[in-house]
Scaffold this motif. Sequence first.
Motif, short mmCIF file in Angstrom:
data_model
loop_
_atom_site.label_atom_id
_atom_site.label_comp_id
_atom_site.label_asym_id
_atom_site.label_seq_id
_atom_site.Cartn_x
_atom_site.Cartn_y
_atom_site.Cartn_z
N PHE A 286 -2.83 -3.07 0.61
CA PHE A 286 -2.94 -4.50 0.39
C PHE A 286 -4.06 -4.74 -0.61
O PHE A 286 -5.20 -4.34 -0.37
CB PHE A 286 -3.20 -5.22 1.71
N ASP A 287 -3.75 -5.37 -1.74
CA ASP A 287 -4.74 -5.58 -2.80
C ASP A 287 -5.49 -6.91 -2.68
O ASP A 287 -6.20 -7.31 -3.59
CB ASP A 287 -4.10 -5.45 -4.18
N GLY A 288 -5.34 -7.57 -1.55
CA GLY A 288 -5.97 -8.87 -1.34
C GLY A 288 -4.99 -10.01 -1.45
O GLY A 288 -5.20 -11.09 -0.91
N THR A 289 -3.88 -9.75 -2.16
CA THR A 289 -2.84 -10.76 -2.33
C THR A 289 -1.47 -10.21 -1.96
O THR A 289 -0.69 -10.87 -1.28
CB THR A 289 -2.79 -11.25 -3.80
N ASN A 290 -1.18 -8.99 -2.41
CA ASN A 290 0.14 -8.38 -2.23
C ASN A 290 0.02 -6.96 -1.70
O ASN A 290 -1.00 -6.30 -1.87
CB ASN A 290 0.87 -8.31 -3.58
N TRP A 291 1.13 -6.51 -1.10
CA TRP A 291 1.26 -5.11 -0.74
C TRP A 291 1.80 -4.38 -1.96
O TRP A 291 2.87 -4.71 -2.45
CB TRP A 291 2.19 -4.93 0.45
N VAL A 292 1.06 -3.39 -2.46
CA VAL A 292 1.47 -2.63 -3.65
C VAL A 292 1.72 -1.18 -3.27
O VAL A 292 1.02 -0.60 -2.44
CB VAL A 292 0.43 -2.73 -4.79
N THR A 293 2.72 -0.60 -3.87
CA THR A 293 3.09 0.80 -3.60
C THR A 293 2.07 1.73 -4.24
O THR A 293 1.69 1.54 -5.40
CB THR A 293 4.49 1.09 -4.13
N VAL A 294 1.63 2.72 -3.49
CA VAL A 294 0.73 3.75 -3.99
C VAL A 294 1.60 4.87 -4.54
O VAL A 294 2.30 5.54 -3.79
CB VAL A 294 -0.20 4.27 -2.88
N GLY A 295 1.60 5.05 -5.86
CA GLY A 295 2.49 6.03 -6.48
C GLY A 295 3.92 5.54 -6.42
O GLY A 295 4.18 4.34 -6.58
N ASN A 296 4.83 6.46 -6.19
CA ASN A 296 6.25 6.12 -6.11
C ASN A 296 6.69 5.87 -4.68
O ASN A 296 6.23 6.55 -3.77
CB ASN A 296 7.11 7.25 -6.68
N ALA A 297 7.61 4.93 -4.51
CA ALA A 297 8.23 4.72 -3.20
C ALA A 297 9.17 5.90 -2.94
O ALA A 297 9.80 6.42 -3.86
CB ALA A 297 9.00 3.42 -3.18
N GLY A 298 9.25 6.35 -1.69
CA GLY A 298 10.15 7.45 -1.33
C GLY A 298 9.76 8.74 -2.01
O GLY A 298 10.60 9.43 -2.58
N PHE A 299 8.47 9.11 -1.95
CA PHE A 299 7.98 10.26 -2.70
C PHE A 299 8.24 11.61 -2.04
O PHE A 299 8.13 12.64 -2.69
CB PHE A 299 6.48 10.13 -2.99
N SER A 300 8.59 11.65 -0.77
CA SER A 300 8.85 12.94 -0.11
C SER A 300 10.18 13.53 -0.59
O SER A 300 11.03 12.80 -1.10
CB SER A 300 8.85 12.78 1.40
N GLU A 301 10.34 14.84 -0.42
CA GLU A 301 11.56 15.50 -0.87
C GLU A 301 12.77 15.09 -0.06
O GLU A 301 13.89 15.11 -0.55
CB GLU A 301 11.39 17.03 -0.84
N GLY A 302 12.57 14.76 1.19
CA GLY A 302 13.66 14.36 2.07
C GLY A 302 13.16 13.41 3.12
O GLY A 302 12.06 12.86 3.02
N GLU A 303 13.96 13.23 4.16
CA GLU A 303 13.59 12.33 5.26
C GLU A 303 12.34 12.81 5.96
O GLU A 303 12.05 14.00 6.01
CB GLU A 303 14.72 12.24 6.27
#
Length: 132
Positions: free
Chosen positions: A28-45
């Motif tokens: 949370f940057d104070g206003t919005n939730w921002v993704t750290v790096g890429n969403a869904g960064f793991s190789e699988g589930e």
Amino acid sequence: MSLYVYNGTPYVAFRDSINGYKATVKKFDGTNWVTVGNAGFSEGEVGICPRGLYIDNYETPYLAYIDIASGRKATVKKFDGTNWVTVGNAGFSAATVDWLSISISNGIPYVGYDDWENGEYGIKPSVMKFSN
């Protein structure tokens, strides 16, 4: 879901259903939730545990998770400022794990978990330390 607050900034790691149930971390940057790096960064589930997220003294996020793609073994990734990179080997535990927890001391990750191979009744608490 895993929640960690670093210097008043909340971070959350979760199993992202929009991205194939892979890992995503947001802050949370104070206003919005921002993704750290890429969403869904793991190789699988993944399976995310409540204490699987940790932010070190340099504001580097680490995530320990149940890596379903590696047979439900433990995997740790850290954010290098651009990408999520694997710490050590993916699926480093001897067997299936549950209830992962991570902490960092002097730049060294420590991961605790329920180990389903080494216990008398099928479950034994285990801790592993990473080093270069």
